[in-house]
Design an enzyme around this catalytic site. Sequence first.
Site, PDB file in Angstrom:
ATOM      1  N   SER A  69      38.859  39.457  57.223  1.00  0.00           N
ATOM      2  CA  SER A  69      39.317  40.684  57.898  1.00  0.00           C
ATOM      3  C   SER A  69      38.509  40.977  59.161  1.00  0.00           C
ATOM      4  O   SER A  69      39.022  41.580  60.096  1.00  0.00           O
ATOM      5  CB  SER A  69      39.250  41.870  56.938  1.00  0.00           C
ATOM      6  OG  SER A  69      37.932  42.075  56.478  1.00  0.00           O
ATOM      7  N   ASN A  81      48.720  30.337  63.096  1.00  0.00           N
ATOM      8  CA  ASN A  81      49.969  30.329  62.332  1.00  0.00           C
ATOM      9  C   ASN A  81      49.952  31.359  61.207  1.00  0.00           C
ATOM     10  O   ASN A  81      50.554  31.139  60.168  1.00  0.00           O
ATOM     11  CB  ASN A  81      50.254  28.920  61.796  1.00  0.00           C
ATOM     12  CG  ASN A  81      49.122  28.385  60.952  1.00  0.00           C
ATOM     13  OD1 ASN A  81      48.017  28.922  60.964  1.00  0.00           O
ATOM     14  ND2 ASN A  81      49.376  27.331  60.209  1.00  0.00           N
ATOM     15  N   ASP A  87      48.301  21.584  50.914  1.00  0.00           N
ATOM     16  CA  ASP A  87      48.885  20.990  49.711  1.00  0.00           C
ATOM     17  C   ASP A  87      47.825  20.238  48.922  1.00  0.00           C
ATOM     18  O   ASP A  87      46.834  19.779  49.485  1.00  0.00           O
ATOM     19  CB  ASP A  87      49.985  19.981  50.096  1.00  0.00           C
ATOM     20  CG  ASP A  87      51.094  20.599  50.910  1.00  0.00           C
ATOM     21  OD1 ASP A  87      51.452  21.749  50.631  1.00  0.00           O
ATOM     22  OD2 ASP A  87      51.598  19.920  51.817  1.00  0.00           O
ATOM     23  N   TYR A  90      46.651  16.764  50.161  1.00  0.00           N
ATOM     24  CA  TYR A  90      45.715  16.665  51.293  1.00  0.00           C
ATOM     25  C   TYR A  90      44.312  16.657  50.690  1.00  0.00           C
ATOM     26  O   TYR A  90      43.614  17.667  50.674  1.00  0.00           O
ATOM     27  CB  TYR A  90      45.923  17.853  52.240  1.00  0.00           C
ATOM     28  CG  TYR A  90      45.181  17.747  53.556  1.00  0.00           C
ATOM     29  CD1 TYR A  90      45.578  16.846  54.534  1.00  0.00           C
ATOM     30  CD2 TYR A  90      44.089  18.549  53.823  1.00  0.00           C
ATOM     31  CE1 TYR A  90      44.920  16.751  55.745  1.00  0.00           C
ATOM     32  CE2 TYR A  90      43.418  18.472  55.037  1.00  0.00           C
ATOM     33  CZ  TYR A  90      43.829  17.571  55.980  1.00  0.00           C
ATOM     34  OH  TYR A  90      43.168  17.483  57.181  1.00  0.00           O
TER      35      TYR A  90
END
Length: 162
Positions: A69, A81, A87, A90
């Site tokens: 934050s 993004n 995943d 990875y």
Amino acid sequence: MKLKIKVKELTEGCMPSIIQNGDWIDLVCAEDMKLNITTLEDNPDVKYIPLGIAMQLPKGFEAIVAPRSSTPNKFGIMCANSFGVIDNCYCGNNDEWKFPVIAIRPTFIEKGCRICQFKIQLSQKATLWQKIKWLFSSGIELVKVDNLQENSRGGFGSTGTK
């Protein structure tokens, strides 16, 4: 029983730890980074901040990576993004986790600064057994390893080009 996450520390001082004061696990910048401001009208200069770790998540799980934050105010960066999904495939020795950012002001981030955080959750491909295992687990445990024993996937964007 706790779910184990294998962690390979690629850069000394980047091993995450579970703290009692929060539900997410903090990740740190693996090297000194100088970032310049970009505008959205120009092509924004997305930088991938190395986090100095590679992890092998339990099968059926994924990680969500998001800024802390305080990150925009403290460091003048925003996640490029909104949040990242890592995943469980990875998970190779060279699959370093990175934090994609855009600078909103010129900034310098020192190695070791906590800039983002992650949590794990069930993936949409989780089996019934993996869901039950998660339901009855007593949390997670980070286990430091020297070798993840999985093939490296090839970096960000390696699941497809379109």
